[in-house]
Design an enzyme around this catalytic site. Structure first.
Site, PDB file in Angstrom:
ATOM      1  CD  GLU A 260      21.604  41.711  52.541  1.00 33.49           C
ATOM      2  OE1 GLU A 260      21.465  40.667  51.881  1.00 33.49           O
ATOM      3  OE2 GLU A 260      20.766  42.088  53.378  1.00 33.49           O
ATOM      4  CB  CYS A 294      22.849  38.762  44.982  1.00 30.63           C
ATOM      5  SG  CYS A 294      21.471  39.882  45.217  1.00 30.63           S
TER       6      CYS A 294
HETATM    7  P1  NAD Z   1      33.064  42.493  45.370  1.00 31.71           P
HETATM    8  O1  NAD Z   1      33.064  41.662  46.586  1.00 31.71           O
HETATM    9  O2  NAD Z   1      34.183  42.317  44.408  1.00 31.71           O
HETATM   10  O3  NAD Z   1      33.013  44.045  45.735  1.00 31.71           O
HETATM   11  C1  NAD Z   1      31.954  44.588  46.485  1.00 31.71           C
HETATM   12  C2  NAD Z   1      32.431  45.821  47.228  1.00 31.71           C
HETATM   13  O4  NAD Z   1      33.334  45.432  48.258  1.00 31.71           O
HETATM   14  C3  NAD Z   1      33.191  46.813  46.364  1.00 31.71           C
HETATM   15  O5  NAD Z   1      32.801  48.116  46.756  1.00 31.71           O
HETATM   16  C4  NAD Z   1      34.651  46.539  46.716  1.00 31.71           C
HETATM   17  O6  NAD Z   1      35.496  47.649  46.538  1.00 31.71           O
HETATM   18  C5  NAD Z   1      34.541  46.184  48.188  1.00 31.71           C
HETATM   19  N1  NAD Z   1      35.597  45.312  48.723  1.00 31.71           N
HETATM   20  C6  NAD Z   1      36.219  44.278  48.115  1.00 31.71           C
HETATM   21  N2  NAD Z   1      37.075  43.676  48.962  1.00 31.71           N
HETATM   22  C7  NAD Z   1      36.989  44.341  50.143  1.00 31.71           C
HETATM   23  C8  NAD Z   1      37.633  44.201  51.407  1.00 31.71           C
HETATM   24  N3  NAD Z   1      38.530  43.242  51.630  1.00 31.71           N
HETATM   25  N4  NAD Z   1      37.304  45.062  52.395  1.00 31.71           N
HETATM   26  C9  NAD Z   1      36.371  46.036  52.201  1.00 31.71           C
HETATM   27  N5  NAD Z   1      35.758  46.222  51.015  1.00 31.71           N
HETATM   28  C10 NAD Z   1      36.058  45.388  49.992  1.00 31.71           C
HETATM   29  O7  NAD Z   1      31.653  42.189  44.631  1.00 31.71           O
HETATM   30  P2  NAD Z   1      31.127  42.678  43.212  1.00 31.71           P
HETATM   31  O8  NAD Z   1      31.832  41.907  42.149  1.00 31.71           O
HETATM   32  O9  NAD Z   1      31.083  44.154  43.137  1.00 31.71           O
HETATM   33  O10 NAD Z   1      29.595  42.194  43.287  1.00 31.71           O
HETATM   34  C11 NAD Z   1      29.178  40.911  43.034  1.00 31.71           C
HETATM   35  C12 NAD Z   1      28.920  40.130  44.300  1.00 31.71           C
HETATM   36  O11 NAD Z   1      28.016  40.830  45.144  1.00 31.71           O
HETATM   37  C13 NAD Z   1      28.248  38.788  44.040  1.00 31.71           C
HETATM   38  O12 NAD Z   1      28.835  37.825  44.870  1.00 31.71           O
HETATM   39  C14 NAD Z   1      26.805  39.037  44.426  1.00 31.71           C
HETATM   40  O13 NAD Z   1      26.094  37.865  44.768  1.00 31.71           O
HETATM   41  C15 NAD Z   1      26.981  39.956  45.588  1.00 31.71           C
HETATM   42  N6  NAD Z   1      25.752  40.713  45.862  1.00 31.71           N
HETATM   43  C16 NAD Z   1      24.990  40.338  46.926  1.00 31.71           C
HETATM   44  C17 NAD Z   1      23.795  40.996  47.181  1.00 31.71           C
HETATM   45  C18 NAD Z   1      22.932  40.585  48.335  1.00 31.71           C
HETATM   46  O14 NAD Z   1      22.059  41.363  48.700  1.00 31.71           O
HETATM   47  N7  NAD Z   1      23.118  39.437  48.934  1.00 31.71           N
HETATM   48  C19 NAD Z   1      23.396  42.077  46.382  1.00 31.71           C
HETATM   49  C20 NAD Z   1      24.209  42.439  45.317  1.00 31.71           C
HETATM   50  C21 NAD Z   1      25.390  41.749  45.069  1.00 31.71           C
END
Ligand code: NAD
Length: 507
Positions: A260, A294
């Protein structure tokens, strides 16, 4: 802050739990600062390799028992969690608002979404249906059934610090899976609170230790999970950059992932739109959660005949926005999550200007009383082209791009002409346009709405998006199937062994 003690959030918290027990860890402490006032709320010990290992082993043990509980009995546990969430709704909504920065109304809405998905999952626990089919062989019966997968790993983003976890866990639990949650390192206290709420119910019902696990940590802990063959499904919510890394790691071991990821959502505003309705949809979509959903509206594609009129309405509406403490219900817009997000917002504005964008509502960082955290920014609007690199990119901030169109085909092409495919909408009272927009030649997104905005979804439908949004589906409809493995069973109740396709094999 009474909500912290009510939710049993301490000043120093352990961040690793197997359900009702908290484990010691030598991992680094993660400090959680509120973007609302910049204050340190509390700190949480993150997982180290040793505690991670203990959690995964406990989860394996728990799965062996949990999968044998009848699904409706598992559903009853989820029902009780829903009841507990009802009692804690206000406190948890406040914590979401204070730790993440969204308005209290949206914080409460997020907890309501958790309650709603609990209700959905309870019903689902009696409806994990498979199909029966007619066998081509006499005296044979064929059917398919769904079994639990095993351990589900949940990696979540900061912007929905509690709801996304519940979308995954409630479904996974009724399906018979056990869960390990790695919340965003930016909102660990929301996760501690959820763990405490769940623990109460689990203890009362003697749920095996290891059904609901928490491992606070940063990206590295997420990488351990992605590479761990014991985790059958990794459900990851976050940026496209993160999704690509998780997807590659999980696919490399032929595991399952549910992604997601980011969106770049547009509303098409037709010449036949009700412009007052369109205004509410567009403004809430763009500035709600300070543009950090998102599903936030990032682009408005407006018919040339109503372009100037709608732009003027929008500029006027932005002039009315109140920016400040999200716990104060008078304010429409709260802070961004942290000062790093503020830098990304400033950078995007500069890039847009450099590419030729014309700001009709200027942005900027707010300073002075009430804005001490340095995380409050002005929602802004730029006239821009869809082809700009910055417009093609998801900036997690309240920046809205306006563009003009002549024909619906052109508008749909613009809307679809970005790498992401999460949410989309058209505002029109013209049935032909609406149906064309929803047809196979219309929106290419996972969510396509008519006369409501892009932001906010009900739990009853499957939630998710296409292309760089990752293709995953969570929450309602038949999204539960990803949490289970499908098995086809054929039973022969005769004393002969006929082979399929009429193949003869006589000995
Ligand atoms: P992020 O990608 O920085 O982090 C999200 C999660 O992933 C965190 O728990 C982080 O620790 C983990 N993470 C980061 N890199 C990783 C890796 N290489 N391997 C495993 N885990 C890793 O995102 P954010 O800044 O917390 O959230 C914002 C983003 O989330 C936006 O792009 C938003 O659109 C997206 N989002 C999407 C949805 C959806 O349902 N499509 C819902 C909510 C947020």
């Amino acid at each position: 802050m009474q909500f912290l003690s009510q939710l049993q959030v301490q000043q120093k918290n352990k961040g690793v739990s197997t359900g009702t027990k908290w484990l010691s860890s030598k991992g680094a402490a993660i400090d959680s600062y509120s973007p609302v006032d910049g204050q340190l709320i509390a700190s949480v010990k993150s997982a180290d390799k040793e505690s991670y290992e203990a959690v995964v082993q406990q989860a394996q043990t728990a799965f062996a028992e949990w999968r044998t509980w009848p699904a409706p009995k598992r559903g009853d546990i989820v029902r009780q969690i829903g009841e507990e969430l009802r009692l804690q709704k206000h406190a948890l909504g406040q914590l979401v608002s204070y730790e993440m920065g969204k308005s209290l109304q949206e914080g409460l809405g997020e907890v309501q979404e958790m309650i709603d998905i609990c209700d959905f999952a309870v019903g689902l626990s009696r409806q994990l249906h498979g199909l029966t089919m007619h066998s081509e062989r006499p005296g044979h019966r064929m059917y398919e059934q769904y079994h639990p997968l095993g351990i589900v790993g949940i990696i979540s983003a900061f912007n929905f610090p509690v709801a996304v976890w519940s979308w995954n866990t409630t479904l996974a639990w009724v399906c018979g899976d056990v869960c390990i949650w790695k919340p965003s390192e930016k909102t660990p206290l929301c996760a501690i609170a959820c763990q405490n709420i769940t623990a109460k119910v689990f203890k009362k019902n003697n749920v095996p230790e290891g059904v609901n696990n928490l491992i606070v940590g940063d990206r590295i802990v997420g990488e351990w999970m992605s590479n761990d063959t014991r985790i059958a499904l990794v459900s990851a919510t976050g940026s496209t950059r993160m999704g690509k890394a998780v997807s590659a790691a999980v696919a490399g071991r032929l595991g399952r992932s549910l992604l997601e990821l980011g969106g770049n959502n547009a509303i098409i505003i037709s010449k036949d739109a009700d412009l007052d309705m369109a205004l509410i949809g567009a403004a809430f979509g763009a500035v709600g959660t300070a543009g950090q959903r998102c599903t936030s509206t990032r682009r408005l594609i407006i018919h040339e005949k109503v372009y100037n009129k709608f732009k003027d309405k929008l500029v006027h509406a932005y002039g009315q926005l109140k920016i400040g403490d999200p716990l104060n219900e008078k304010n429409h817009v709260g802070p961004l999550i942290d000062t790093m997000a503020v830098e990304m917002y400033k950078d995007a504005i500069e890039k847009c200007k450099a590419e030729g964008g014309n700001f009709v509502v200027e942005g900027g960082v707010l300073k002075g009383k009430g804005y001490e955290s340095g995380c409050y920014v002005k929602p802004c609007i730029a006239e821009a082209k869809n082809s700009y690199a910055i417009v093609q990119h998801e900036t997690f901030a309240p920046i809205l791009y306006l563009m003009k169109y002549k024909t619906l085909e052109e508008a749909i092409a613009m809307q679809n002409g970005v790498p992401q495919g999460l949410s989309s909408a058209i505002m029109t009272n013209n049935l032909r346009e609406a149906e064309q927009y929803l047809s196979a030649a219309g929106s290419d997104c996972g969510i396509a709405n008519v006369n409501i905005g892009t932001s906010g979804a009900e739990i009853g439908g499957a939630f998710g998006g296409e292309k760089e949004t990752g293709g995953g589906r969570e929450s309602g409809s038949d999204a539960w199937k990803v949490y289970m493995r499908r098995q086809t069973n054929t039973i022969n109740y005769t004393d002969k062994l006929p082979l399929a396709q009429g193949i003869k094999f006589d000995l």
